[in-house]
Enzyme design. Structure first.
Site, PDB file in Angstrom:
ATOM      1  N   ASP A 160       0.848  -1.206   0.000  1.00  0.00           N
ATOM      2  CA  ASP A 160       0.000   0.000   0.000  1.00  0.00           C
ATOM      3  C   ASP A 160       0.882   1.255   0.000  1.00  0.00           C
ATOM      4  O   ASP A 160       0.597   2.231  -0.701  1.00  0.00           O
ATOM      5  CB  ASP A 160      -0.910  -0.019   1.234  1.00  0.00           C
ATOM      6  CG  ASP A 160      -1.612  -1.357   1.389  1.00  0.00           C
ATOM      7  OD1 ASP A 160      -2.374  -1.711   0.487  1.00  0.00           O
ATOM      8  OD2 ASP A 160      -1.360  -2.064   2.384  1.00  0.00           O
ATOM      9  N   HIS A 188      -4.673  -3.387   6.325  1.00  0.00           N
ATOM     10  CA  HIS A 188      -4.456  -3.660   4.889  1.00  0.00           C
ATOM     11  C   HIS A 188      -5.806  -4.097   4.308  1.00  0.00           C
ATOM     12  O   HIS A 188      -6.101  -5.283   4.170  1.00  0.00           O
ATOM     13  CB  HIS A 188      -3.409  -4.755   4.685  1.00  0.00           C
ATOM     14  CG  HIS A 188      -3.345  -5.200   3.242  1.00  0.00           C
ATOM     15  ND1 HIS A 188      -2.882  -4.372   2.238  1.00  0.00           N
ATOM     16  CD2 HIS A 188      -3.727  -6.340   2.625  1.00  0.00           C
ATOM     17  CE1 HIS A 188      -2.982  -4.993   1.079  1.00  0.00           C
ATOM     18  NE2 HIS A 188      -3.493  -6.185   1.289  1.00  0.00           N
TER      19      HIS A 188
HETATM   20  P1  NAD Z   1      -2.084 -18.495  -3.977  1.00  0.00           P
HETATM   21  O1  NAD Z   1      -3.450 -19.081  -3.777  1.00  0.00           O
HETATM   22  O2  NAD Z   1      -1.485 -18.442  -5.336  1.00  0.00           O
HETATM   23  O3  NAD Z   1      -1.054 -19.284  -3.059  1.00  0.00           O
HETATM   24  C1  NAD Z   1      -1.300 -19.592  -1.734  1.00  0.00           C
HETATM   25  C2  NAD Z   1      -0.521 -20.853  -1.407  1.00  0.00           C
HETATM   26  O4  NAD Z   1      -0.660 -21.075  -0.011  1.00  0.00           O
HETATM   27  C3  NAD Z   1      -1.046 -22.090  -2.123  1.00  0.00           C
HETATM   28  O5  NAD Z   1       0.020 -22.733  -2.796  1.00  0.00           O
HETATM   29  C4  NAD Z   1      -1.583 -22.956  -0.984  1.00  0.00           C
HETATM   30  O6  NAD Z   1      -1.416 -24.344  -1.221  1.00  0.00           O
HETATM   31  C5  NAD Z   1      -0.746 -22.465   0.187  1.00  0.00           C
HETATM   32  N1  NAD Z   1      -1.299 -22.716   1.511  1.00  0.00           N
HETATM   33  C6  NAD Z   1      -2.606 -22.693   1.891  1.00  0.00           C
HETATM   34  N2  NAD Z   1      -2.705 -23.030   3.185  1.00  0.00           N
HETATM   35  C7  NAD Z   1      -1.452 -23.249   3.632  1.00  0.00           C
HETATM   36  C8  NAD Z   1      -0.930 -23.650   4.873  1.00  0.00           C
HETATM   37  N3  NAD Z   1      -1.708 -23.908   5.915  1.00  0.00           N
HETATM   38  N4  NAD Z   1       0.410 -23.791   4.983  1.00  0.00           N
HETATM   39  C9  NAD Z   1       1.216 -23.577   3.937  1.00  0.00           C
HETATM   40  N5  NAD Z   1       0.772 -23.223   2.707  1.00  0.00           N
HETATM   41  C10 NAD Z   1      -0.553 -23.052   2.569  1.00  0.00           C
HETATM   42  O7  NAD Z   1      -2.138 -17.073  -3.304  1.00  0.00           O
HETATM   43  P2  NAD Z   1      -1.123 -15.836  -3.490  1.00  0.00           P
HETATM   44  O8  NAD Z   1      -1.547 -15.048  -4.666  1.00  0.00           O
HETATM   45  O9  NAD Z   1       0.267 -16.331  -3.408  1.00  0.00           O
HETATM   46  O10 NAD Z   1      -1.526 -14.955  -2.218  1.00  0.00           O
HETATM   47  C11 NAD Z   1      -1.274 -15.424  -0.907  1.00  0.00           C
HETATM   48  C12 NAD Z   1      -1.952 -14.524   0.114  1.00  0.00           C
HETATM   49  O11 NAD Z   1      -1.399 -13.221   0.082  1.00  0.00           O
HETATM   50  C13 NAD Z   1      -3.460 -14.331  -0.104  1.00  0.00           C
HETATM   51  O12 NAD Z   1      -4.079 -14.372   1.171  1.00  0.00           O
HETATM   52  C14 NAD Z   1      -3.563 -12.923  -0.664  1.00  0.00           C
HETATM   53  O13 NAD Z   1      -4.809 -12.346  -0.409  1.00  0.00           O
HETATM   54  C15 NAD Z   1      -2.464 -12.258   0.116  1.00  0.00           C
HETATM   55  N6  NAD Z   1      -1.971 -10.977  -0.413  1.00  0.00           N
HETATM   56  C16 NAD Z   1      -1.621 -10.026   0.495  1.00  0.00           C
HETATM   57  C17 NAD Z   1      -1.127  -8.804   0.082  1.00  0.00           C
HETATM   58  C18 NAD Z   1      -0.730  -7.732   1.077  1.00  0.00           C
HETATM   59  O14 NAD Z   1      -0.403  -6.629   0.625  1.00  0.00           O
HETATM   60  N7  NAD Z   1      -0.727  -7.957   2.385  1.00  0.00           N
HETATM   61  C19 NAD Z   1      -1.002  -8.556  -1.288  1.00  0.00           C
HETATM   62  C20 NAD Z   1      -1.340  -9.551  -2.200  1.00  0.00           C
HETATM   63  C21 NAD Z   1      -1.833 -10.780  -1.748  1.00  0.00           C
HETATM   64  C1  LMR Z   2      -3.693  -6.639  -2.575  1.00  0.00           C
HETATM   65  O1  LMR Z   2      -3.656  -5.619  -1.869  1.00  0.00           O
HETATM   66  O2  LMR Z   2      -3.273  -6.656  -3.747  1.00  0.00           O
HETATM   67  C2  LMR Z   2      -4.281  -7.919  -2.012  1.00  0.00           C
HETATM   68  O3  LMR Z   2      -4.285  -7.867  -0.621  1.00  0.00           O
HETATM   69  C3  LMR Z   2      -5.652  -8.152  -2.574  1.00  0.00           C
HETATM   70  C4  LMR Z   2      -6.215  -9.469  -2.161  1.00  0.00           C
HETATM   71  O4  LMR Z   2      -7.390  -9.476  -1.719  1.00  0.00           O
HETATM   72  O5  LMR Z   2      -5.540 -10.504  -2.267  1.00  0.00           O
END
Ligand code: NAD
Ligand code: LMR
Length: 329
Positions: A160, A188
């Site tokens: 962000d 967030h």
């Molecule tokens: P994704 O679905 O591609 O990958 C998630 C992975 O986590 C999968 O491979 C899944 O098998 C694994 N997983 C699920 N439960 C698990 C556990 N208990 N232990 C270990 N691994 C586990 O998702 P992504 O695109 O990589 O995103 C991951 C997370 O990050 C999501 O929650 C998304 O919303 C979040 N995110 C946060 C931000 C931020 O700014 N804070 C930004 C983008 C995404």
């Molecule tokens: C982002 O800020 O890009 C993510 O947290 C959005 C999401 O819901 O995975």
């Protein structure tokens, strides 16, 4: 002198963020160009094969700093001796899922991981939670790790922060590198508050330079706060490379410090500063020195900012109360 490798654990290693993250950790961008690393990849059983594929690719890069890769579905193994933990894997919200269902499903992930960190990690463990809802997942993990100092659990609002700098640079025509002291407050989520009132652009106050409160309220803040949803709409998947980049930035700053005269934004346990209830994991402006962060104190908060900080903190309070009611903290 040969340095001891740093143990870096990444959960959700086979996911999209994991794929964008691991190669940068292994090439030295997380900790520094002279710091060797051991990678520990935690996945659920269904994700192990894909994680093995990623590990094969990591091998094929012949990274000089990468000393070892271990892949496991056991949190106790993954966090054994961990110095840095990036908690990326989380349960995404699916159709028909209520907020309570999401919090409960993530409690099932972050509570045992917090306990495994408590029982196995190195004394200097630093934890960054990326998986959403990041602030409250960090709170759940922290509550399950009573022997680890609370301030070692942080949540990612650096994406962000970076998004806000980029939007401000576009608006003013300034270089990204000229923008300092921007702050993300709160959660967030779409309630977060990107604050430019203390930000500087090439040494001048950003709010005065912009001089357009309507743009701040109606364009800048919603663009930054809803950027995650806009990426999902455009890409058909949530941000991955930019999220991985922000995770690298967050940990790199935490380890190596903020630049003189600047600060960054981190989701951290509140000490009550700026009226944010103690213990909530909320985003603040922080400076970092010698691996320790401190909240920037003494900023004047105007009415425009106060209302928006309070709204995001209210959401965090509600999330905390919900996970408390579920027995997760
Ligand atoms: P994704 O679905 O591609 O990958 C998630 C992975 O986590 C999968 O491979 C899944 O098998 C694994 N997983 C699920 N439960 C698990 C556990 N208990 N232990 C270990 N691994 C586990 O998702 P992504 O695109 O990589 O995103 C991951 C997370 O990050 C999501 O929650 C998304 O919303 C979040 N995110 C946060 C931000 C931020 O700014 N804070 C930004 C983008 C995404
Ligand atoms: C982002 O800020 O890009 C993510 O947290 C959005 C999401 O819901 O995975």
């Amino acid at each position: 002198m040969t340095r001891t490798p740093v143990n870096v654990t990444v959960t959700g290693a086979a996911g999209q963020i994991g794929y964008a993250l691991l190669f940068r950790i292994a090439s030295g961008h997380l900790l520094g160009a002279d710091v060797p690393v051991n990678l520990r990849l935690l996945e659920i059983p269904q994700g192990l094969k894909a994680a093995e594929g990623t590990a094969m690719e990591l091998d094929d890069c012949a990274f000089p700093l990468l000393r070892g890769i271990e892949i496991t579905d056991d949190p106790n193994v993954a966090f054994d001796g961990a110095n840095v933990a990036l908690l990326v894997g989380a349960r995404p919200r699916t159709k028909g899922m209520e907020r309570g269902d999401l919090l409960s499903a993530n409690g099932g992930i972050f509570k045992p991981q917090g306990k495994a960190i408590n029982d196995n990690a190195a004394d200097d463990i630093k934890v960054l939670v990326v998986g959403n809802p990041a602030n409250t997942n960090a709170l759940i993990a922290q509550a399950a790790a009573p022997d680890v100092p609370a301030e070692r659990f942080t949540a990612m609002t650096r994406l962000d922060h970076n998004r806000a700098i980029s939007q401000l640079a576009k608006k003013t025509g300034a270089a990204v590198s000229d923008i300092k002291r921007l702050t993300i407050w709160g959660n967030h989520s779409a309630t977060q508050y990107p604050d430019v009132f203390h930000a500087e652009i090439a040494g001048k106050n950003a709010a005065e330079l912009v001089n357009d409160e309507a743009w701040l309220a109606d364009t800048f803040i919603p663009t930054v706060a809803k950027r995650g949803a806009a990426i999902i709409e455009a890409r058909g998947a949530s941000s991955a490379a930019s999220a991985a980049n922000a995770a690298i930035d967050h940990v790199h700053t935490w380890v190596n410090g903020t630049a003189e005269g600047d600060w960054t934004s981190m989701g951290i346990p509140s000490d009550g500063s700026y009226g944010v209830p103690e213990g909530l994991i909320s985003s603040f402006p922080v400076t970092v020195k010698n691996g320790t962060y401190e909240i920037v104190q003494g900023l004047e908060i105007n009415d425009f900012s106060r209302a928006r900080i309070d709204a995001s903190v209210k959401e965090l309070t509600e999330e905390r109360d919900a996970v408390r009611a579920l027995g997760l903290i």
